[in-house]
Design an enzyme around this catalytic site. Structure first.
Site, PDB file in Angstrom:
ATOM      1  N   CYS A  80      67.610 -65.013 -55.057  1.00 49.59           N
ATOM      2  CA  CYS A  80      66.519 -65.050 -56.024  1.00 49.59           C
ATOM      3  C   CYS A  80      65.218 -64.547 -55.388  1.00 49.59           C
ATOM      4  O   CYS A  80      65.129 -63.390 -55.011  1.00 49.59           O
ATOM      5  CB  CYS A  80      66.389 -66.434 -56.630  1.00 49.59           C
ATOM      6  N   HIS A 186      71.555 -67.111 -58.971  1.00 46.33           N
ATOM      7  CA  HIS A 186      71.647 -68.360 -58.193  1.00 46.33           C
ATOM      8  C   HIS A 186      73.113 -68.759 -58.019  1.00 46.33           C
ATOM      9  O   HIS A 186      73.680 -69.427 -58.886  1.00 46.33           O
ATOM     10  CB  HIS A 186      70.902 -69.491 -58.902  1.00 46.33           C
ATOM     11  N   GLU A 188      74.208 -71.039 -56.149  1.00 43.33           N
ATOM     12  CA  GLU A 188      74.273 -72.498 -56.028  1.00 43.33           C
ATOM     13  C   GLU A 188      74.254 -73.195 -57.382  1.00 43.33           C
ATOM     14  O   GLU A 188      74.514 -74.408 -57.463  1.00 43.33           O
ATOM     15  CB  GLU A 188      73.115 -73.010 -55.155  1.00 43.33           C
TER      16      GLU A 188
END
Length: 205
Positions: A80, A186, A188
């Protein structure tokens, strides 16, 4: 050891937790001595470009990060804002980026494009492999990742593009050059797809 670079911005705990879930140990650190011992680095980030560069500068990490990435050439993953900081510059700010990729970070412009494209671009998008990205190996279906951003990566060299996505128009959402990799989305926050991408990164040599 995978070191998640702590410069005051980013989902550090989420990345560490996902790495642990898929069986890889990591540490979150802003300590240059600990970073110097890393076998891999993850540069996360959420927020504005100039704020990110100021935090990196004020943290005293620029020299050790540059050495690990460019001289020692360990695998590095920018996520990001971390991805944007790896480019030369951003329309969001006036400071220079790390310049590890010959790319710029531009704000979305949808003039002349049919449809409604609100900003930030938030949501799940299909991501497509370009040039055989090592981060996209092992997927049984088209991977989908979670995006939250108003600025995008504009490569100045097409051979560094590793992933594409569409939002209003097609653009690069991943760049790779040797040991250096970055993604706009992202992992995650991207469940099984993010797990596989982080697994692929963790196994790079």
């Amino acid at each position: 050891m995978i070191v998640i670079v702590d410069y005051g911005l980013g989902n550090l705990g989420s990345i560490k937790n996902m790495l642990r879930k898929i069986g890889y140990s990591s540490m979150v650190s802003s300590n240059p001595d600990e970073i110097s011992k890393a076998s891999k680095l993850i540069l996360p980030g959420v927020g504005a470009f100039d704020t990110g560069m100021r935090h990196l500068t004020d943290s005293g990490l620029l020299d050790i990060l540059g050495y690990k990435a460019l001289a020692e050439k360990i695998p590095v993953l920018g996520i990001c804002l971390g991805a944007q900081l790896m480019t030369r510059s951003s329309e969001e700010g006036c400071l220079s980026g790390l310049g590890w990729f010959e790319a710029e970070t531009l704000k979305f412009q949808f003039d002349g494009i049919a449809g409604k494209w609100p900003l930030p671009n938030i949501g799940w998008r299909d991501v497509f492999d370009v040039n055989g990205s090592p981060l996209l190996s092992g997927f049984n279906s088209t991977p989908r990742f979670y995006f939250v951003h108003s600025y995008f990566l504009k490569p100045l060299e097409q051979d560094i593009v590793s992933m594409n996505v569409s939002y209003g128009f097609e653009y690069a959402c991943g760049l790779s050059k040797g040991n250096l990799h970055c993604v706009q989305f992202h992992p995650e926050k991207s469940h099984k797809f993010g797990m596989q991408l982080l697994r692929n990164f963790s196994e790079l040599t």
